[in-house]
Write an enzyme that holds these catalytic residues in place. Structure first.
Site, PDB file in Angstrom:
ATOM      1  N   GLY A   1      10.044  75.788  17.736  1.00 34.45           N
ATOM      2  CA  GLY A   1      10.605  75.631  19.086  1.00 34.45           C
ATOM      3  C   GLY A   1       9.831  76.526  20.040  1.00 34.45           C
ATOM      4  O   GLY A   1      10.000  77.741  20.022  1.00 34.45           O
ATOM      5  N   ALA A   2       8.933  75.910  20.828  1.00 32.39           N
ATOM      6  CA  ALA A   2       8.108  76.687  21.756  1.00 32.39           C
ATOM      7  C   ALA A   2       8.657  76.564  23.176  1.00 32.39           C
ATOM      8  O   ALA A   2       7.924  76.397  24.143  1.00 32.39           O
ATOM      9  CB  ALA A   2       6.656  76.216  21.690  1.00 32.39           C
ATOM     10  N   GLY A   3       9.966  76.624  23.279  1.00 35.73           N
ATOM     11  CA  GLY A   3      10.616  76.615  24.593  1.00 35.73           C
ATOM     12  C   GLY A   3      10.620  78.018  25.167  1.00 35.73           C
ATOM     13  O   GLY A   3       9.749  78.837  24.840  1.00 35.73           O
TER      14      GLY A   3
ATOM     15  N   VAL B   1      12.709  80.702  24.826  1.00 38.93           N
ATOM     16  CA  VAL B   1      12.909  81.865  23.941  1.00 38.93           C
ATOM     17  C   VAL B   1      11.799  81.949  22.895  1.00 38.93           C
ATOM     18  O   VAL B   1      11.309  83.044  22.594  1.00 38.93           O
ATOM     19  CB  VAL B   1      14.294  81.822  23.257  1.00 38.93           C
ATOM     20  CG1 VAL B   1      14.468  83.014  22.325  1.00 38.93           C
ATOM     21  CG2 VAL B   1      15.415  81.812  24.297  1.00 38.93           C
ATOM     22  N   GLY B   2      11.379  80.803  22.361  1.00 38.19           N
ATOM     23  CA  GLY B   2      10.303  80.823  21.375  1.00 38.19           C
ATOM     24  C   GLY B   2       9.036  81.446  21.954  1.00 38.19           C
ATOM     25  O   GLY B   2       8.356  82.243  21.300  1.00 38.19           O
TER      26      GLY B   2
ATOM     27  N   ASP C   1       6.469  72.863  17.952  1.00 39.51           N
ATOM     28  CA  ASP C   1       7.456  72.171  18.789  1.00 39.51           C
ATOM     29  C   ASP C   1       7.240  70.676  18.604  1.00 39.51           C
ATOM     30  O   ASP C   1       6.152  70.253  18.181  1.00 39.51           O
ATOM     31  CB  ASP C   1       7.263  72.544  20.266  1.00 39.51           C
ATOM     32  CG  ASP C   1       8.525  72.302  21.085  1.00 39.51           C
ATOM     33  OD1 ASP C   1       9.218  73.280  21.421  1.00 39.51           O
ATOM     34  OD2 ASP C   1       8.835  71.118  21.394  1.00 39.51           O
TER      35      ASP C   1
ATOM     36  N   ARG D   1      23.624  73.570  25.655  1.00 39.46           N
ATOM     37  CA  ARG D   1      24.758  72.741  26.069  1.00 39.46           C
ATOM     38  C   ARG D   1      24.548  72.306  27.505  1.00 39.46           C
ATOM     39  O   ARG D   1      24.305  73.129  28.378  1.00 39.46           O
ATOM     40  CB  ARG D   1      26.054  73.552  25.933  1.00 39.46           C
ATOM     41  CG  ARG D   1      27.292  72.735  26.080  1.00 39.46           C
ATOM     42  CD  ARG D   1      28.444  73.510  25.462  1.00 39.46           C
ATOM     43  NE  ARG D   1      29.721  73.056  25.934  1.00 39.46           N
ATOM     44  CZ  ARG D   1      30.838  73.730  25.737  1.00 39.46           C
ATOM     45  NH1 ARG D   1      30.801  74.896  25.126  1.00 39.46           N
ATOM     46  NH2 ARG D   1      31.970  73.258  26.168  1.00 39.46           N
TER      47      ARG D   1
ATOM     48  N   ARG E   1      31.469  70.885  23.048  1.00 40.86           N
ATOM     49  CA  ARG E   1      30.948  71.765  22.009  1.00 40.86           C
ATOM     50  C   ARG E   1      30.649  70.958  20.737  1.00 40.86           C
ATOM     51  O   ARG E   1      29.669  71.192  20.045  1.00 40.86           O
ATOM     52  CB  ARG E   1      31.986  72.857  21.719  1.00 40.86           C
ATOM     53  CG  ARG E   1      31.528  73.912  20.753  1.00 40.86           C
ATOM     54  CD  ARG E   1      32.494  75.077  20.743  1.00 40.86           C
ATOM     55  NE  ARG E   1      32.448  75.820  21.981  1.00 40.86           N
ATOM     56  CZ  ARG E   1      31.580  76.807  22.225  1.00 40.86           C
ATOM     57  NH1 ARG E   1      30.714  77.150  21.323  1.00 40.86           N
ATOM     58  NH2 ARG E   1      31.587  77.451  23.363  1.00 40.86           N
TER      59      ARG E   1
ATOM     60  N   HIS F   1      29.008  84.895  18.722  1.00 43.79           N
ATOM     61  CA  HIS F   1      28.033  84.994  19.811  1.00 43.79           C
ATOM     62  C   HIS F   1      28.447  84.095  20.976  1.00 43.79           C
ATOM     63  O   HIS F   1      27.756  83.154  21.334  1.00 43.79           O
ATOM     64  CB  HIS F   1      26.662  84.595  19.263  1.00 43.79           C
ATOM     65  CG  HIS F   1      25.539  84.836  20.223  1.00 43.79           C
ATOM     66  ND1 HIS F   1      25.354  86.025  20.874  1.00 43.79           N
ATOM     67  CD2 HIS F   1      24.521  84.037  20.621  1.00 43.79           C
ATOM     68  CE1 HIS F   1      24.289  85.942  21.636  1.00 43.79           C
ATOM     69  NE2 HIS F   1      23.768  84.731  21.513  1.00 43.79           N
TER      70      HIS F   1
END
Ligand code: APR
Length: 315
Positions: A15-17, A19-20, A39, A89, A95, A182
């Site tokens: 995942g290179a979004g 946060v990644g 990704d 989300r 959820r 969390h």
């Protein structure tokens, strides 16, 4: 981009979004591991890896970044695999729908990653965090010591930041822990154990001021999202790197992580944030923190909230 070299540990980030990428950026600066970014979006991890690589001459790191959007072979033999792949989300999404979508993504990723890096410590970031960490533990077949969820590392750095701001002292001298689920509502910032160089913060701040700091900690992520209309990522990346470094350098750092409980804190068969000694094998052990009555009740409510999430998982 250059070839990863045998001998230096490898960390894969799935995942290179936002946060990644922040994680890769902070980690590269540490100079302690080669990095693989992946990704599903073609070109995204390649571009991000190249961008970070090009900062090396100025930042002074010589680790290698590689990237893939077509498969997982590049991740083989990783010491740590961080999974940020998933969707956040969205407005109007329940959820349950989020759990369904991210369960599908996480299952797919785990199936690809684990056979290629059988000795890795897996760190989960995908939300809802405690449910996804539980899923990763169950479907990976790995020992519980090697499946950690990043939760308390981020919530705790936020708590320490706001305590330091309130007290007018360096963040380096503020020590604290956030345990539990969390989520804004269910995290448990342990005000009774927070200290400044060993001095309980309860003796330095009024109950009212301390409660305000706790409330701001709970909304630490939401406050950022309201301001910039996007989730925060820099502190989340730093929190992940705190955990990665503890594993790679066998630091035995005490970091609250979401882990599978087997009787600790009186609970079984769920993942939730508790203080963990993090070293080479992942979770070395869980520390039992002495909680106040209010904190104990809050932790029990947090456990109940995670069990509600788990009820939605189709395992
Ligand atoms: N395999 C690899 N990458 C994937 C997959 C998959 N199956 N599915 C999605 N991704 C990628 C997306 O293409 C995106 O680049 O995961 C990345 C997620 O990045 P962002 O959307 O920027 O999300 P981020 O803010 O980084 O948050 C990461 O934390 O809040 C949670 O669940 C949320 O999954 C999100 C995660």
């Amino acid at each position: 981009m250059t070839e990863a070299r045998a001998g230096r540990p490898q960390v894969s980030i799935i995942g290179a979004g936002a946060v990644g990428t922040a994680t890769a950026h902070w980690l590269a600066q540490k100079g302690i591991a080669d990095i693989v970014l992946t990704d599903i979006v073609e070109g995204l991890p390649q571009g991000k890896a190249l961008d970070i690589q090009q900062s090396g001459p100025i930042a002074g790191f010589d680790v290698h970044l590689t990237a893939s959007s077509t498969g997982y072979d590049e991740t083989a033999g990783s010491a740590v695999v961080v999974i940020t792949a998933g969707i956040p989300r969205k407005p109007g999404m329940t959820r349950e729908q989020l759990i369904d979508t991210n369960t599908g993504i996480l299952r797919q990723v785990i199936d690809q990653v684990v056979p290629r890096s059988r000795d890795a410590v897996i760190i989960i970031l995908t939300n809802p965090l405690d449910a996804m960490t539980y899923l990763a533990y169950k479907v990976s077949g790995l020992p519980r010591e090697r499946v950690l969820g990043q939760s308390g590392a981020l919530d705790t750095t936020r708590f320490r930041t706001f305590l330091a701001m309130e007290l007018g002292v360096s963040v380096r001298d503020v020590d604290a822990l956030v345990i539990g689920a969390h989520t804004d509502k269910d995290m448990v910032p342990l005000a009774s154990l927070a200290t400044v160089r060993g001095i309980p913060v309860q003796t330095l701040l009024s109950a009212e001021r301390l409660e305000a700091v706790v409330a701001r900690t709970r909304r630490g992520g939401a406050e950022i999202t309201e301001l910039m209309k996007q989730s925060g990522f820099t502190a989340a990346g730093a929190a992940l790197v705190e955990m990665i470094e503890a594993v790679l350098l066998d630091r035995r750092r005490v970091i609250p992580c979401s882990v599978y409980l087997d009787g600790e804190y009186g609970e079984r068969d769920l993942c939730i944030g508790v203080p963990v000694v993090v070293g080479f094998g992942g979770m070395e052990r869980i520390l039992e923190a002495p909680l106040s009555d209010a904190e104990r009740a809050a932790f029990a409510a947090s456990v109940a909230a995670v069990r509600e999430q788990l009820a939605v998982l189709k395992l």
